[in-house]
Design a protein around this motif. Structure first.
Motif, PDB file in Angstrom:
ATOM      1  N   SER A 290       0.858  -1.176   0.000  1.00  0.00           N
ATOM      2  CA  SER A 290       0.000   0.000   0.000  1.00  0.00           C
ATOM      3  C   SER A 290       0.902   1.236   0.000  1.00  0.00           C
ATOM      4  CB  SER A 290      -0.922  -0.004   1.217  1.00  0.00           C
ATOM      5  OG  SER A 290      -1.933  -0.974   1.070  1.00  0.00           O
ATOM      6  N   THR A 291       0.434   2.312  -0.620  1.00  0.00           N
ATOM      7  CA  THR A 291       1.297   3.465  -0.870  1.00  0.00           C
ATOM      8  C   THR A 291       0.775   4.712  -0.182  1.00  0.00           C
ATOM      9  OG1 THR A 291       1.833   2.550  -3.048  1.00  0.00           O
ATOM     10  CG2 THR A 291       2.405   4.856  -2.655  1.00  0.00           C
ATOM     11  N   LEU A 292       1.695   5.399   0.510  1.00  0.00           N
ATOM     12  CA  LEU A 292       1.407   6.708   1.088  1.00  0.00           C
ATOM     13  C   LEU A 292       2.473   7.664   0.581  1.00  0.00           C
ATOM     14  CD1 LEU A 292      -0.180   8.508   3.109  1.00  0.00           C
ATOM     15  CD2 LEU A 292       1.434   7.767   4.864  1.00  0.00           C
ATOM     16  N   VAL A 293       2.049   8.734  -0.081  1.00  0.00           N
ATOM     17  CA  VAL A 293       2.996   9.732  -0.576  1.00  0.00           C
ATOM     18  C   VAL A 293       3.312  10.700   0.562  1.00  0.00           C
ATOM     19  CG1 VAL A 293       3.298  11.675  -2.161  1.00  0.00           C
ATOM     20  CG2 VAL A 293       2.289   9.531  -2.980  1.00  0.00           C
ATOM     21  N   VAL A 294       4.598  10.925   0.796  1.00  0.00           N
ATOM     22  CA  VAL A 294       5.052  11.826   1.853  1.00  0.00           C
ATOM     23  C   VAL A 294       5.737  13.020   1.190  1.00  0.00           C
ATOM     24  CG1 VAL A 294       6.465  12.075   3.916  1.00  0.00           C
ATOM     25  CG2 VAL A 294       5.394   9.873   3.402  1.00  0.00           C
ATOM     26  N   LEU A 295       5.154  14.180   1.374  1.00  0.00           N
ATOM     27  CA  LEU A 295       5.695  15.416   0.790  1.00  0.00           C
ATOM     28  C   LEU A 295       6.619  16.069   1.807  1.00  0.00           C
ATOM     29  CD1 LEU A 295       2.288  16.589  -0.629  1.00  0.00           C
ATOM     30  CD2 LEU A 295       4.163  15.672  -1.983  1.00  0.00           C
ATOM     31  N   SER A 296       7.926  15.899   1.603  1.00  0.00           N
ATOM     32  CA  SER A 296       8.889  16.446   2.554  1.00  0.00           C
ATOM     33  C   SER A 296       9.177  17.911   2.246  1.00  0.00           C
ATOM     34  CB  SER A 296      10.189  15.644   2.501  1.00  0.00           C
ATOM     35  OG  SER A 296      10.866  15.871   1.286  1.00  0.00           O
ATOM     36  N   PHE A 322      -1.878  11.334   0.714  1.00  0.00           N
ATOM     37  CA  PHE A 322      -0.585  11.975   0.937  1.00  0.00           C
ATOM     38  C   PHE A 322      -0.617  12.740   2.252  1.00  0.00           C
ATOM     39  CE2 PHE A 322      -3.155  14.943  -1.467  1.00  0.00           C
ATOM     40  CZ  PHE A 322      -2.963  16.159  -0.819  1.00  0.00           C
ATOM     41  N   VAL A 323       0.572  12.951   2.785  1.00  0.00           N
ATOM     42  CA  VAL A 323       0.708  13.729   4.016  1.00  0.00           C
ATOM     43  C   VAL A 323       1.918  14.633   3.854  1.00  0.00           C
ATOM     44  CG1 VAL A 323       2.050  11.899   5.142  1.00  0.00           C
ATOM     45  CG2 VAL A 323       0.899  13.617   6.532  1.00  0.00           C
ATOM     46  N   ALA A 324       1.790  15.883   4.268  1.00  0.00           N
ATOM     47  CA  ALA A 324       2.876  16.854   4.166  1.00  0.00           C
ATOM     48  C   ALA A 324       3.635  16.907   5.485  1.00  0.00           C
ATOM     49  CB  ALA A 324       2.316  18.237   3.821  1.00  0.00           C
ATOM     50  N   VAL A 325       4.963  16.843   5.414  1.00  0.00           N
ATOM     51  CA  VAL A 325       5.784  16.838   6.627  1.00  0.00           C
ATOM     52  C   VAL A 325       6.977  17.770   6.452  1.00  0.00           C
ATOM     53  CG1 VAL A 325       5.162  14.443   7.124  1.00  0.00           C
ATOM     54  CG2 VAL A 325       7.308  14.940   5.951  1.00  0.00           C
ATOM     55  N   SER A 326       7.576  18.096   7.564  1.00  0.00           N
ATOM     56  CA  SER A 326       8.849  18.804   7.558  1.00  0.00           C
ATOM     57  C   SER A 326       9.735  18.172   8.621  1.00  0.00           C
ATOM     58  CB  SER A 326       8.666  20.294   7.850  1.00  0.00           C
ATOM     59  OG  SER A 326       9.923  20.905   8.095  1.00  0.00           O
ATOM     60  N   ALA A 327      10.800  17.499   8.173  1.00  0.00           N
ATOM     61  CA  ALA A 327      11.733  16.903   9.136  1.00  0.00           C
ATOM     62  C   ALA A 327      12.407  17.991   9.961  1.00  0.00           C
ATOM     63  CB  ALA A 327      12.779  16.063   8.400  1.00  0.00           C
ATOM     64  N   ARG A 335       1.230  12.646  12.608  1.00  0.00           N
ATOM     65  CA  ARG A 335       0.129  12.344  11.688  1.00  0.00           C
ATOM     66  C   ARG A 335       0.571  11.336  10.628  1.00  0.00           C
ATOM     67  NH1 ARG A 335      -1.769  15.100   6.968  1.00  0.00           N
ATOM     68  NH2 ARG A 335      -3.947  14.573   6.541  1.00  0.00           N
ATOM     69  N   LEU A 336       1.828  11.398  10.225  1.00  0.00           N
ATOM     70  CA  LEU A 336       2.345  10.454   9.231  1.00  0.00           C
ATOM     71  C   LEU A 336       2.185   9.019   9.722  1.00  0.00           C
ATOM     72  CD1 LEU A 336       3.966   9.484   6.785  1.00  0.00           C
ATOM     73  CD2 LEU A 336       6.055  10.150   7.991  1.00  0.00           C
ATOM     74  N   LEU A 337       2.617   8.742  10.953  1.00  0.00           N
ATOM     75  CA  LEU A 337       2.512   7.388  11.483  1.00  0.00           C
ATOM     76  C   LEU A 337       1.057   6.988  11.695  1.00  0.00           C
ATOM     77  CD1 LEU A 337       5.536   7.300  13.952  1.00  0.00           C
ATOM     78  CD2 LEU A 337       5.355   6.225  11.711  1.00  0.00           C
ATOM     79  N   ASP A 338       0.205   7.957  12.069  1.00  0.00           N
ATOM     80  CA  ASP A 338      -1.232   7.660  12.181  1.00  0.00           C
ATOM     81  C   ASP A 338      -1.796   7.231  10.832  1.00  0.00           C
ATOM     82  OD1 ASP A 338      -1.192   8.323  14.865  1.00  0.00           O
ATOM     83  OD2 ASP A 338      -1.848  10.394  14.537  1.00  0.00           O
ATOM     84  N   LYS A 339      -1.380   7.927   9.755  1.00  0.00           N
ATOM     85  CA  LYS A 339      -1.854   7.587   8.410  1.00  0.00           C
ATOM     86  C   LYS A 339      -1.332   6.224   7.970  1.00  0.00           C
ATOM     87  CE  LYS A 339      -3.773   9.855   5.721  1.00  0.00           C
ATOM     88  NZ  LYS A 339      -5.205   9.935   5.367  1.00  0.00           N
ATOM     89  N   VAL A 340      -0.090   5.898   8.353  1.00  0.00           N
ATOM     90  CA  VAL A 340       0.462   4.578   8.028  1.00  0.00           C
ATOM     91  C   VAL A 340      -0.371   3.485   8.689  1.00  0.00           C
ATOM     92  CG1 VAL A 340       2.427   3.034   8.386  1.00  0.00           C
ATOM     93  CG2 VAL A 340       2.812   5.376   7.604  1.00  0.00           C
ATOM     94  N   ALA A 341      -0.706   3.675   9.974  1.00  0.00           N
ATOM     95  CA  ALA A 341      -1.515   2.684  10.697  1.00  0.00           C
ATOM     96  C   ALA A 341      -2.891   2.546  10.062  1.00  0.00           C
ATOM     97  CB  ALA A 341      -1.640   3.071  12.168  1.00  0.00           C
ATOM     98  N   GLU A 342      -3.474   3.658   9.668  1.00  0.00           N
ATOM     99  CA  GLU A 342      -4.793   3.644   9.027  1.00  0.00           C
ATOM    100  C   GLU A 342      -4.737   2.890   7.698  1.00  0.00           C
ATOM    101  OE1 GLU A 342      -7.384   7.088   6.852  1.00  0.00           O
ATOM    102  OE2 GLU A 342      -6.611   7.568   8.855  1.00  0.00           O
ATOM    103  N   LEU A 343      -3.681   3.144   6.923  1.00  0.00           N
ATOM    104  CA  LEU A 343      -3.528   2.470   5.628  1.00  0.00           C
ATOM    105  C   LEU A 343      -3.276   0.972   5.819  1.00  0.00           C
ATOM    106  CD1 LEU A 343      -3.528   3.203   2.627  1.00  0.00           C
ATOM    107  CD2 LEU A 343      -1.066   3.600   2.783  1.00  0.00           C
ATOM    108  N   TYR A 344      -2.485   0.634   6.845  1.00  0.00           N
ATOM    109  CA  TYR A 344      -2.229  -0.778   7.145  1.00  0.00           C
ATOM    110  C   TYR A 344      -3.525  -1.506   7.500  1.00  0.00           C
ATOM    111  CZ  TYR A 344      -0.706  -4.849   9.839  1.00  0.00           C
ATOM    112  OH  TYR A 344      -0.543  -6.125  10.328  1.00  0.00           O
TER     113      TYR A 344
END
Length: 433
Positions: A290-296, A322-327, A335-344
């Protein structure tokens, strides 16, 4: 990995800045997972790594540099590490001799009543081994003379470590962990994303240590879920670039995606979405992740959410979220990890036969199926045959009547109606018997 596999115990590595602690950890784990830098105190965060010696696996806790006067959380985490450990490696600089700071740490360790090995580091020549004898004065037993830089004495040290460990106890990560491959073209910031996540979340172990060109599995917890992050070297799509170590790195990245549940496709949003990003996303789809696009680098991006959504919907078959992030600022990481869990959860979900057939009835009414001559396709009934990812079998009167366009339409309708955006949906159209 089987949940029955046991670790022999837990080893905490403590010491003041500049005694070579990170170099020693790298040597013991045969990795570059710890940070090595000349500036004092650069290793600020606790890391936990699994290492193996003569068939015995144990957890190595690499703490940040100790500072007695420091009340920041990193110092408290060192105390916690000593409390958790079955054995403590106290690293000292043999060439510098015993310092007042070493004596203060030794007092703390004596009061902890934990087994301790004093590791007299920086003995880079065997003729310097007598320098270790001075550390008997710390009252913590026989010092172990070693060179973290060159490896002298580390085998003997590891022999001693595994002999002192209890031999069992902590269970390794089980099959219910969410396995996440981090993919992207070279230099889009994959390592920065991993480091930013590890700076926020609880790191459990690093199962497969390696260099930055290899896949490095790091396990962390967030929101009560366990994630296995697989960082990879950058993917190069064009064959002319796939040579030598770069080609090897791409193969490792593909292997990581193939054993992952969710692939994060990292895109540098400051540069916009380029063709190579789309190629990487297509690789993720073909591995059935499954794919989640991460906009860094969203903090410096000029893209809009509407631009991104339209581009991904038009160009990518899985229509990934997709989820927008800034390292750099930390925005969006939780929110990124929440979206990963939701997609899983969608990746592993099972749709009831009743719901699936209700949707097929709606599809029959929404669009007239294709026909050939006097025969028209009829979607009779369906069922889900596998999960992780979902695969559906739809019985029809004649599979030969299913056109490419209609098959894609049914796939996209199922994805939309079942909330499977980003999830690979496979449909087998079979003749009804």
């Amino acid at each position: 990995m089987s949940t029955e596999e046991q670790l022999a115990g837990t080893v905490a590595v403590v010491g003041f800045p500049n005694v070579g602690k990170s170099t020693l950890v790298n040597r013991l784990t045969q990795s570059r997972a710890a940070v090595v830098h000349e500036s004092p105190g650069v290793t600020r965060d606790r890391k936990e790594l699994v290492t193996d010696w003569n068939g015995k696996r144990f957890l190595l806790i690499d703490t940040g540099g100790v500072d007695i006067a420091d009340t920041r959380p990193i110092t408290r985490s060192i105390a916690e590490a000593v409390e958790e450990a079955d054995l403590v490696l106290f690293v000292v600089d043999a060439r510098q001799g015993i310092t007042q700071s070493d004596e203060e740490i030794a007092q703390i360790l004596r009061e902890s009543r934990k087994p301790v090995v004093v590791v007299a580091n920086k003995i880079d020549d065997p003729s310097q081994e007598p320098l270790a004898l001075e550390f008997h004065r710390l009252g913590l037993g026989e010092p172990a003379p070693i060179s973290g830089m060159h490896g002298h004495g580390t085998g003997d040290l590891l022999d001693d470590v595994v002999e002192r460990l209890p031999g069992g106890g902590r269970t390794e990560i089980g099959a219910d962990a969410i396995r996440v491959a981090i993919l992207g073209r070279p230099n889009v910031g994959k390592s920065s994303l991993v480091n930013a996540l590890l700076g926020r979340e609880r790191v459990i172990v690093s199962e497969v240590p390696g260099t930055t060109r290899d896949a490095i599995d790091t396990v962390l917890e967030h929101g009560g879920r366990t994630f296995v992050l697989v960082d990879t070297a950058g993917l190069r799509r064009k064959r002319k670039h796939r040579q030598g170590i770069e080609y090897y790195s791409e193969l490792r990245a593909l292997e990581a995606a193939e054993r992952a549940d969710v692939a994060l496709v990292l895109i540098d949003s400051s540069e916009g979405i380029v063709e190579q990003d789309l190629a990487v996303a297509d690789i993720a789809r073909k591995t059935q992740s499954s794919t989640l696009v991460v906009l860094s680098k969203w903090d410096v991006s000029t893209m809009t959410v509407e631009d991104v959504r339209g581009h991904l919907t038009r160009r990518l078959r899985q229509r990934p979220p997709f989820v927008a992030v800034s390292a750099k600022t930390g925005r969006g990481l939780g929110r990124l990890l929440d979206k990963v869990a939701e997609l899983y959860d969608k990746h592993t979900a099972r749709v009831s036969t009743a719901e699936l057939n209700r949707i097929l009835k709606e599809l029959r009414e929404a669009r007239q199926p294709p026909s050939k001559g006097d025969r028209r396709l009829n979607l009779l009934y369906g069922t889900q045959v596998t999960t992780r990812p979902p695969r559906f079998r739809i019985s029809v009167n004649d599979p030969g009547l299913v056109t490419r366009d209609y098959g894609y339409w049914v796939e996209n309708q199922l994805r939309e109606r079942l909330g499977l955006e980003g999830v690979p949906v496979t449909i087998d159209f079979v003749r009804s018997t």
